[in-house]
Design a protein around this motif. Sequence first.
Motif, PDB file in Angstrom:
ATOM      1  N   ASN A 196       0.825  -1.203   0.000  1.00 46.49           N
ATOM      2  CA  ASN A 196       0.000   0.000   0.000  1.00 46.49           C
ATOM      3  C   ASN A 196       0.859   1.252   0.000  1.00 46.49           C
ATOM      4  O   ASN A 196       1.749   1.419   0.829  1.00 46.49           O
ATOM      5  CB  ASN A 196      -0.933   0.005   1.210  1.00 46.49           C
ATOM      6  CG  ASN A 196      -1.934  -1.128   1.162  1.00 46.49           C
ATOM      7  OD1 ASN A 196      -2.005  -1.962   2.061  1.00 46.49           O
ATOM      8  ND2 ASN A 196      -2.703  -1.185   0.087  1.00 46.49           N
ATOM      9  N   LYS A 197       0.572   2.144  -0.948  1.00 46.45           N
ATOM     10  CA  LYS A 197       1.337   3.378  -1.076  1.00 46.45           C
ATOM     11  C   LYS A 197       0.480   4.431  -1.753  1.00 46.45           C
ATOM     12  O   LYS A 197      -0.530   4.127  -2.387  1.00 46.45           O
ATOM     13  CB  LYS A 197       2.621   3.139  -1.860  1.00 46.45           C
ATOM     14  CG  LYS A 197       2.404   2.527  -3.231  1.00 46.45           C
ATOM     15  CD  LYS A 197       3.718   2.221  -3.926  1.00 46.45           C
ATOM     16  CE  LYS A 197       4.479   1.110  -3.273  1.00 46.45           C
ATOM     17  NZ  LYS A 197       3.841  -0.219  -3.453  1.00 46.45           N
ATOM     18  N   ILE A 198       0.906   5.670  -1.593  1.00 35.81           N
ATOM     19  CA  ILE A 198       0.220   6.818  -2.176  1.00 35.81           C
ATOM     20  C   ILE A 198       1.117   7.473  -3.218  1.00 35.81           C
ATOM     21  O   ILE A 198       2.308   7.673  -2.987  1.00 35.81           O
ATOM     22  CB  ILE A 198      -0.130   7.868  -1.095  1.00 35.81           C
ATOM     23  CG1 ILE A 198      -1.206   7.334  -0.141  1.00 35.81           C
ATOM     24  CG2 ILE A 198      -0.570   9.188  -1.714  1.00 35.81           C
ATOM     25  CD1 ILE A 198      -2.576   7.220  -0.746  1.00 35.81           C
ATOM     26  N   ASN A 199       0.540   7.794  -4.371  1.00 36.72           N
ATOM     27  CA  ASN A 199       1.184   8.681  -5.337  1.00 36.72           C
ATOM     28  C   ASN A 199       0.312   9.915  -5.471  1.00 36.72           C
ATOM     29  O   ASN A 199      -0.915   9.793  -5.552  1.00 36.72           O
ATOM     30  CB  ASN A 199       1.318   8.021  -6.714  1.00 36.72           C
ATOM     31  CG  ASN A 199       2.514   7.102  -6.811  1.00 36.72           C
ATOM     32  OD1 ASN A 199       3.447   7.208  -6.029  1.00 36.72           O
ATOM     33  ND2 ASN A 199       2.494   6.199  -7.770  1.00 36.72           N
ATOM     34  N   GLY A 200       0.903  11.088  -5.515  1.00 38.01           N
ATOM     35  CA  GLY A 200       0.071  12.267  -5.705  1.00 38.01           C
ATOM     36  C   GLY A 200       0.810  13.556  -5.467  1.00 38.01           C
ATOM     37  O   GLY A 200       2.022  13.570  -5.181  1.00 38.01           O
ATOM     38  N   SER A 201       0.076  14.655  -5.594  1.00 33.78           N
ATOM     39  CA  SER A 201       0.645  15.991  -5.451  1.00 33.78           C
ATOM     40  C   SER A 201      -0.376  16.926  -4.830  1.00 33.78           C
ATOM     41  O   SER A 201      -1.592  16.693  -4.915  1.00 33.78           O
ATOM     42  CB  SER A 201       1.069  16.558  -6.809  1.00 33.78           C
ATOM     43  OG  SER A 201       2.048  15.770  -7.420  1.00 33.78           O
ATOM     44  N   VAL A 202       0.131  17.996  -4.238  1.00 37.17           N
ATOM     45  CA  VAL A 202      -0.695  19.111  -3.777  1.00 37.17           C
ATOM     46  C   VAL A 202      -0.485  20.249  -4.774  1.00 37.17           C
ATOM     47  O   VAL A 202       0.663  20.587  -5.105  1.00 37.17           O
ATOM     48  CB  VAL A 202      -0.306  19.556  -2.358  1.00 37.17           C
ATOM     49  CG1 VAL A 202      -1.183  20.724  -1.909  1.00 37.17           C
ATOM     50  CG2 VAL A 202      -0.427  18.385  -1.387  1.00 37.17           C
ATOM     51  N   MET A 203      -1.582  20.838  -5.261  1.00 40.77           N
ATOM     52  CA  MET A 203      -1.518  21.852  -6.309  1.00 40.77           C
ATOM     53  C   MET A 203      -2.296  23.095  -5.918  1.00 40.77           C
ATOM     54  O   MET A 203      -3.232  23.023  -5.119  1.00 40.77           O
ATOM     55  CB  MET A 203      -2.107  21.291  -7.610  1.00 40.77           C
ATOM     56  CG  MET A 203      -1.315  20.141  -8.204  1.00 40.77           C
ATOM     57  SD  MET A 203      -2.321  19.109  -9.301  1.00 40.77           S
ATOM     58  CE  MET A 203      -3.234  18.132  -8.090  1.00 40.77           C
TER      59      MET A 203
END
Length: 447
Positions: free
Chosen positions: A89-96
């Motif tokens: 389990n892992k997260i990929n992403g960004s804050v924009m």
Amino acid sequence: MSDLQQQVVRARALEAAVWGMPAVNYRLMYEAGLSVGMTGQNQVVWWPGRMSALNQSLTPNPDVVYVMAFYDTTDGPVVLEVPAAAGDNKINGSVMNYWQAAIEDVGPAGYDAGAGASYLILPPGWTGPVPDGYIPLRSDTVTGYALLRSIPADDTDASMDAAVTYAEGIEFYPFTAPGVAGQTARFSALDQEFDAKIRYDASFFTTLNTVVQSEPWLDRDRVMIDQLASLGIVRGSAYAPDDDTVTAQTDGIGDAQAWLEEKYRALYDTPYYEGTHWTLPALPELVAATNDGFADTESYPVDERGVSYTFAFFSSRHLGKGQSYLTAISDANGDDLDGSRTYTLHIPAGVPVEQYWSLTAYQAGTHTFIEESGRLSRSSLDADLTVNEDGSVDLYLCQELSGALEGKDGNWIQTSDQPFEVMFRLYGPTDDFNSKENWALPDIQPL
């Protein structure tokens, strides 16, 4: 309105559409979130399960659990808690920010490198203290959003349930006093219509007016003040364009759609692999501008940005580290992909990824899921995927499986009778993808 004035407003409508595309794109997703239950900012809309074609946002990934967290720092900082990676389990992403320019990436390919973190999204110009234990993210807009993906280990129900449970560990709330836990408001869009398609009509400018009214001007955008005023968009004033203005706007947004589509198709003039029709839909000047927060005063790639947000949402601060994408709109013969035909894609063994690969089909023109499709995507996570003896995979894209293709459901993506396009995703791309030395993706072949 004189003929000359009509021409001016029409031309300015085109330029305003190109300039405002990423913010309108963002606003349409936020309004779609309201339609599925959100009541305002600092809340989360998510898809706790397998996404369907009811999601009509731009080129989403149906193989992962999506979490969209919309922030508003009007009343102060906002907390985003990203859980540590745990096993599969892992997260990929960004804050924009509001303009979908990445402030920072999160998760294993982001700032916390998979250790998890409490991020503190700060208002523009924040000079207050940053409490211990928080990683500050300085937003240059009052509002914005985080796009986070929880990636299942495979396509089994157990893995999807685990990815959903892991995504529930994401917390998002206005900053509270030390020792006081914040409350995360989550709203599921699963099995609900979530329509965030770009609307190429006069309503585009109604949405653009909402953008202008809700955010202070960034210095680099002040040149648009008079341009937008000629369209009836004035910060602090009611929006009530007359009939002549609406007519000119409608003509202008039509021009913008045609011009942006032309520029989108021009991306394929530069293939990623020589002799193929695949391209990397990441425009270099825009990537560089996003990576440095548009700090270069000699560069402002508004046209590239406008094109990008006609077919996608999201940006990464470090594109290519967590994920990369290849797209195609034509087959090996250079003909547009036609949903009434049958195609095959041979994926060689050894795809250069640490996590997984996938292929998804989208409706051409809108860049959204094919609404008639019950099989949106195939990926290396799929348990029913047939793999050849040498490790390669053959996928099939057509409306129905018949003849020699009967029984190949595990390798099938369903199209409609309309033109379509595809995106090949690589999560955790390795050096072999960037070097192109040991692996290449061949063209889609018509059968």
